[in-house]
Structure formats: C-alpha cells, structure tokens
Design a protein around this motif. Structure first.
Motif, short mmCIF file in Angstrom:
data_model
loop_
_atom_site.label_atom_id
_atom_site.label_comp_id
_atom_site.label_asym_id
_atom_site.label_seq_id
_atom_site.Cartn_x
_atom_site.Cartn_y
_atom_site.Cartn_z
N MET A 119 33.73 16.42 5.93
CA MET A 119 32.73 15.54 5.34
C MET A 119 33.44 14.39 4.64
SD MET A 119 29.91 16.46 2.39
CE MET A 119 31.11 16.73 1.11
N ASP A 120 33.00 13.21 4.94
CA ASP A 120 33.59 12.00 4.37
C ASP A 120 32.82 11.63 3.09
OD1 ASP A 120 35.19 9.79 4.11
OD2 ASP A 120 34.10 8.59 5.58
N VAL A 121 33.56 11.43 1.98
CA VAL A 121 32.97 11.03 0.70
C VAL A 121 33.85 9.93 0.11
CG1 VAL A 121 32.20 11.79 -1.58
CG2 VAL A 121 32.11 13.39 0.35
N PRO A 122 33.60 8.66 0.51
CA PRO A 122 34.42 7.58 -0.02
C PRO A 122 34.41 7.55 -1.55
CG PRO A 122 33.13 6.81 1.84
CD PRO A 122 32.64 8.18 1.51
N LYS A 123 35.58 7.39 -2.13
CA LYS A 123 35.75 7.46 -3.58
C LYS A 123 35.12 6.29 -4.32
CE LYS A 123 38.32 11.17 -3.35
NZ LYS A 123 37.56 12.39 -3.21
N TYR A 124 34.98 5.14 -3.68
CA TYR A 124 34.49 3.93 -4.36
C TYR A 124 32.96 3.87 -4.47
CZ TYR A 124 33.66 2.24 0.37
OH TYR A 124 33.22 2.11 1.66
N LEU A 125 32.26 4.85 -3.89
CA LEU A 125 30.80 4.84 -3.90
C LEU A 125 30.26 5.73 -5.01
CD1 LEU A 125 30.14 5.18 -0.06
CD2 LEU A 125 30.10 3.09 -1.44
N LYS A 126 28.98 5.53 -5.33
CA LYS A 126 28.22 6.39 -6.23
C LYS A 126 27.25 7.19 -5.37
CE LYS A 126 29.05 4.77 -10.52
NZ LYS A 126 29.20 5.61 -11.67
N TYR A 127 26.86 8.39 -5.85
CA TYR A 127 26.04 9.29 -5.04
C TYR A 127 24.87 9.86 -5.84
CZ TYR A 127 30.03 8.98 -1.98
OH TYR A 127 31.02 8.49 -1.17
N SER A 128 23.77 10.14 -5.11
CA SER A 128 22.60 10.76 -5.74
C SER A 128 22.47 12.20 -5.26
CB SER A 128 21.33 9.99 -5.36
OG SER A 128 20.97 10.27 -4.02
N LYS A 129 21.68 12.98 -6.00
CA LYS A 129 21.41 14.36 -5.58
C LYS A 129 20.54 14.41 -4.33
CE LYS A 129 22.31 16.85 -9.77
NZ LYS A 129 21.91 17.94 -10.64
N ASP A 130 19.91 13.28 -4.00
CA ASP A 130 19.11 13.20 -2.78
C ASP A 130 19.94 12.72 -1.59
OD1 ASP A 130 16.59 13.99 -3.94
OD2 ASP A 130 16.53 12.02 -4.90
N HIS A 131 21.24 12.59 -1.80
CA HIS A 131 22.21 12.27 -0.74
C HIS A 131 22.17 10.81 -0.28
CE1 HIS A 131 22.97 16.50 -0.86
NE2 HIS A 131 21.69 16.72 -0.66
N GLU A 132 21.85 9.92 -1.21
CA GLU A 132 22.04 8.50 -0.95
C GLU A 132 23.36 8.07 -1.58
OE1 GLU A 132 17.84 9.41 -0.75
OE2 GLU A 132 19.07 9.46 -2.55
N TRP A 133 23.96 7.04 -1.01
CA TRP A 133 25.13 6.43 -1.63
C TRP A 133 24.78 5.00 -2.01
CZ3 TRP A 133 26.72 2.02 0.71
CH2 TRP A 133 26.52 1.88 2.08
N ALA A 134 25.50 4.48 -2.98
CA ALA A 134 25.28 3.11 -3.45
C ALA A 134 26.61 2.46 -3.76
CB ALA A 134 24.39 3.10 -4.69
N ASN A 135 26.70 1.18 -3.44
CA ASN A 135 27.91 0.42 -3.72
C ASN A 135 27.50 -0.97 -4.23
OD1 ASN A 135 30.68 -0.25 -3.76
ND2 ASN A 135 30.52 -1.18 -1.75
N TYR A 136 27.93 -1.30 -5.43
CA TYR A 136 27.63 -2.62 -5.97
C TYR A 136 28.60 -3.63 -5.40
CZ TYR A 136 26.87 -6.48 -9.17
OH TYR A 136 26.59 -7.72 -9.69
N ASP A 137 28.07 -4.64 -4.73
CA ASP A 137 28.86 -5.72 -4.15
C ASP A 137 28.84 -6.88 -5.15
OD1 ASP A 137 29.75 -7.99 -2.80
OD2 ASP A 137 28.88 -7.37 -0.89
N GLU A 138 29.92 -7.01 -5.90
CA GLU A 138 29.98 -8.04 -6.94
C GLU A 138 29.85 -9.45 -6.37
OE1 GLU A 138 33.29 -7.65 -9.59
OE2 GLU A 138 33.01 -5.48 -9.75
N ASP A 139 30.39 -9.68 -5.18
CA ASP A 139 30.34 -11.02 -4.59
C ASP A 139 28.91 -11.48 -4.33
OD1 ASP A 139 33.11 -11.09 -4.62
OD2 ASP A 139 33.30 -10.39 -2.55
N ASP A 140 28.08 -10.56 -3.82
CA ASP A 140 26.69 -10.91 -3.49
C ASP A 140 25.71 -10.52 -4.59
OD1 ASP A 140 27.49 -11.93 -1.04
OD2 ASP A 140 27.20 -10.04 0.00
#
Length: 134
Positions: free
Chosen positions: A1-22
């Motif tokens: 299972m891949d779990v990129p370290k730079y992302l945030k995760y929810s208990k509902d299994h969504e990931w989120a990544n804040y893109d500072e540029d955009d």
C-alpha cells in the motif's frame, strides 16, 4: 500500500495536498480505498464553482459492488475537477495520487487540514482496520 508522506489523510480514506503555488487543496482517494473498492467504473464529480463543505460528500465513485461517497476534507469552492476521469475512471485505480486526483478546492479555512492524519497516523489506522477484518 502506497502512503505518500507529504499528504494528509482522512478516516474516510481521502487524501489532501495543499498546493501553495495555486492556493488549492488537491483531493483524491487513497491507495487503500481504491484497493478495497476494486475496479472503478464511473466517477461523478462536482461542477467547478460548486461549494464544498468539510465532511460532506462532494463526489461519488461507482464500482461493480456499488457506489462510494467521497467527502471533502476542507470547505471552500471547487476550483477544478479532473475531467480525464469521465473518459478513464480507471485512473483512480491505476494512479490514485497523481493522474487519479478528483478535485482541487480553494479552501475557505486552510486550518481545516490540521484535522487530518499524517501518513504515519494513517498507516497505523489502516493497520488497525486490517486487523479488525481478520
């Protein structure tokens, strides 16, 4: 299972990544989620400009076993959706963290991301779920 370290995760299994540029939060489902769902046959995405509310369903993923809701990790406005998924919903299975992203949200309160789990916490959470399944 891949779990990129730079992302945030929810208990509902969504990931989120804040893109500072955009100034947007990119959202998708985790590798664990797409594994559990199986072959994705259709993705219903919101419209650009729609409002997203933290914790509320903003998209649906259809698969051979049924339909799964996808919940927004932040409140804000849908800035962009991944239109490639309308022709190729399997991208979520093949590459959930890159080509298979679902939506980009302009957050109204970026601090809502603080409620999400780190990669390490998410890995522990999934480990506990798998133990409960056995």
């Amino acid at each position: 299972m891949d779990v990129p370290k730079y992302l945030k995760y929810s208990k509902d299994h969504e990931w989120a990544n804040y893109d500072e540029d955009d100034g947007v939060v990119v959202v998708g489902i985790t590798d664990y989620a797409q594994e559990k769902i199986g072959d994705i046959t259709y993705v219903e995405l919101p419209e650009e400009g729609d409002d997203a509310e933290k914790g509320a369903s903003f998209a649906e993923i259809e698969h051979h076993k049924g339909v799964e809701d996808v919940y927004s990790p932040v409140s804000g406005r849908i800035f962009e959706v991944n239109t490639a998924l309308s022709e190729s919903p399997e991208l979520v299975n093949q590459d959930p963290f890159d080509e298979g992203w679902l939506a980009k949200i302009e957050p109204s309160d970026l601090s809502e991301l603080d409620d999400m789990m780190s990669a390490e916490d998410y890995e522990e959470y999934v480990k506990e779920l798998r133990e409960d399944e056995d």
